[in-house]
Write a protein that holds these residues in place. Sequence first.
Motif, mmCIF file in Angstrom:
data_model
loop_
_atom_site.group_PDB
_atom_site.id
_atom_site.type_symbol
_atom_site.label_atom_id
_atom_site.label_comp_id
_atom_site.label_asym_id
_atom_site.label_seq_id
_atom_site.Cartn_x
_atom_site.Cartn_y
_atom_site.Cartn_z
ATOM 1 N N LEU A 394 74.519 -18.729 14.414
ATOM 2 C CA LEU A 394 75.331 -18.030 13.426
ATOM 3 C C LEU A 394 74.462 -17.096 12.587
ATOM 4 N N ALA A 397 73.698 -14.041 14.664
ATOM 5 C CA ALA A 397 74.874 -13.183 14.845
ATOM 6 C C ALA A 397 75.223 -12.441 13.563
ATOM 7 N N ALA A 398 75.176 -13.141 12.432
ATOM 8 C CA ALA A 398 75.511 -12.492 11.156
ATOM 9 C C ALA A 398 74.483 -11.415 10.828
ATOM 10 N N HIS A 401 75.254 -8.300 12.961
ATOM 11 C CA HIS A 401 76.495 -7.553 12.704
ATOM 12 C C HIS A 401 76.693 -7.191 11.228
ATOM 13 N N ARG A 402 75.726 -7.446 10.371
ATOM 14 C CA ARG A 402 75.961 -7.321 8.928
ATOM 15 C C ARG A 402 76.238 -5.895 8.468
ATOM 16 N N ILE A 413 81.345 -11.785 14.896
ATOM 17 C CA ILE A 413 80.558 -13.020 14.828
ATOM 18 C C ILE A 413 81.204 -14.108 15.678
ATOM 19 N N THR A 431 84.177 -13.377 5.592
ATOM 20 C CA THR A 431 82.974 -12.691 5.109
ATOM 21 C C THR A 431 83.263 -11.944 3.809
#
Length: 441
Positions: A394, A397-398, A401-402, A413, A431
Motif C-alpha cells: 500500500l 502504491a500510494a 499514485h500520489r 491504489i 484519500t
Amino acid sequence: MSESPVKAQTTTHHSLAGLRTTLRRLAHRAGLSVETRYRLALSATRVAAPELQAGRPVFLETVPPGPAETDGAGNGDGGGRGDGDRDGRLTVRLHMPYAPHRPALDGLPLPAERLPGPAVVWRVPAASSVSCGSSTSSASEPGDGPPGLVELLEEELSAAVDRMDALAADHQRLKHELAETNSGVLALYVQLEERDEQLRQAHGRILRQLEDALRPPPVRVPGLELAVHYEPAEKHAPTGGDLYDWFVLPDGTVHITVVDALGHGLTSTRSALNVTHAVRTLALEGHPLDSIVARTDEVLATFDHELMATVQLVRLDPRSGELVLANGSHPPALLVRGDGDTRLLEVRGRGIGFPLPGSERLLRDRLDPGDLLVLYTDGLTESRRDPREGEKRLAKAARRHRHRPIEEIPAAIAEEMHTVILHPDDTVALTVRRADANQGG
C-alpha cells in the motif's frame, strides 16, 4: 389345390434343417402370422439345438385348435389324446426324451411353457383367432400349390425388412420429435437465462442506488481534496459492511468516519450504518473525539447485541492541517508526505462490540500542503491474507499514485493492490490531500 388343414401329428427329427422346415410349413398351413412363424421356428430350433448337435433325436407334436385325435403314433407326454386348444390356438410340443437335463427357456423369441420332463410347448393363435391382413402368411393364394421353403424364407425376410423399415421410420420420427422438444427446451432455457440476467441487473441497479444513498459524496472544503473508492467482495451483491461518512463540524474542521462491520450483505450494511449515524450524532453533539468509540458502543449495545465493527475517526483542520485520529481495532491510516516519505499512523483501541471498546489515546499529526492521507478497510491490504505485506505494498502504491488527480487515486491504489485476490472482501479506499490555502477543494 390348396393345402389341407393342419392335423394332429408327431414327427421325429434328426437335424435342425428338417425341424425348421417342418415348423415353417405347419405354421403356414395353420395361418400363423409371418412374425409368429419365424419366432416359433427360431425358438424351437434354439431349444432343440443341443440335442440334435449331440446326435439325439427330438419329437415334434402339433395339435390344431379345437378337439382333435392324434394317430397314437406319438410318444412323449400326450400323443394320442384329444387335447386340442378350444381357444383357437395351435399347440406345438417339443419332446426331448434323451436330454440329460431340462432345456433352458430364457430369452426365446417366442416364449414357451415348460412341461414335466424334457419337453416344452408353444400355444399360438391360429388363423381362426387372428385378424386377416398383411401380417398373416400369404406365400400362396387359394388354388396354388404348397409354398416351398425358399418362398417361406423370402416371405419371412420381407416381413423382417418391413418391420425394420417401420422401426427405422419410428426411430426417425422420434428423433425429429426429440429434436423439436430439445429446441423448445433450449429456447425456454435461453429465455429463463435472459430473465435471470435482467433480474440480476435490476437487483444490481437497486443495490447500487442504495449504495449511493448510503455513501455520501466528498465534502467540498477549501484547502482539501477528498475522494473515495468502494469495491464489494461480490459483484452481484454490492452492499457490505464497509461504510464511511464525512462532514464539516460547526468549528470548520472535517470529521471522517471509516467503519468495517462484521459480515457481508444487507445485515452488515445496517450495522455499519448504525455506527456511522451514532458517531455523527455524538460528534455533532460535541462529545470529545477520544470518547466517541466507547460511547457509540454504549448507544448501540442496547438494540444490536450481535454488532461487531472496527472504526476509525479522523479530525482534520483544513486551515492549519492539524490531524487527530482515534481508533477502534481498525487498520492504521497511511500518511504520504509530499516528498514520498510514508508512515503508518497506528493507534491502539478496540472496536464496537469488542471487550472494553474505545480508543486508548488520540494520535496527533499535521497534514502539510501536498501530503496525502489514505484511510481504508482491511479488504485493501489483506487480499493476499498477509496484512503486513499488504501495508508495505500500500505504501508503494500510494507513493506511486500520489500526484494523480485526487478523484483517480483511490481506484488506482485499489487496482494495484488487487492484482491478486486470495481473500475477497469489501474494500473502502479514501484519500485526503491538502492543497494550497488559495486552492479550492
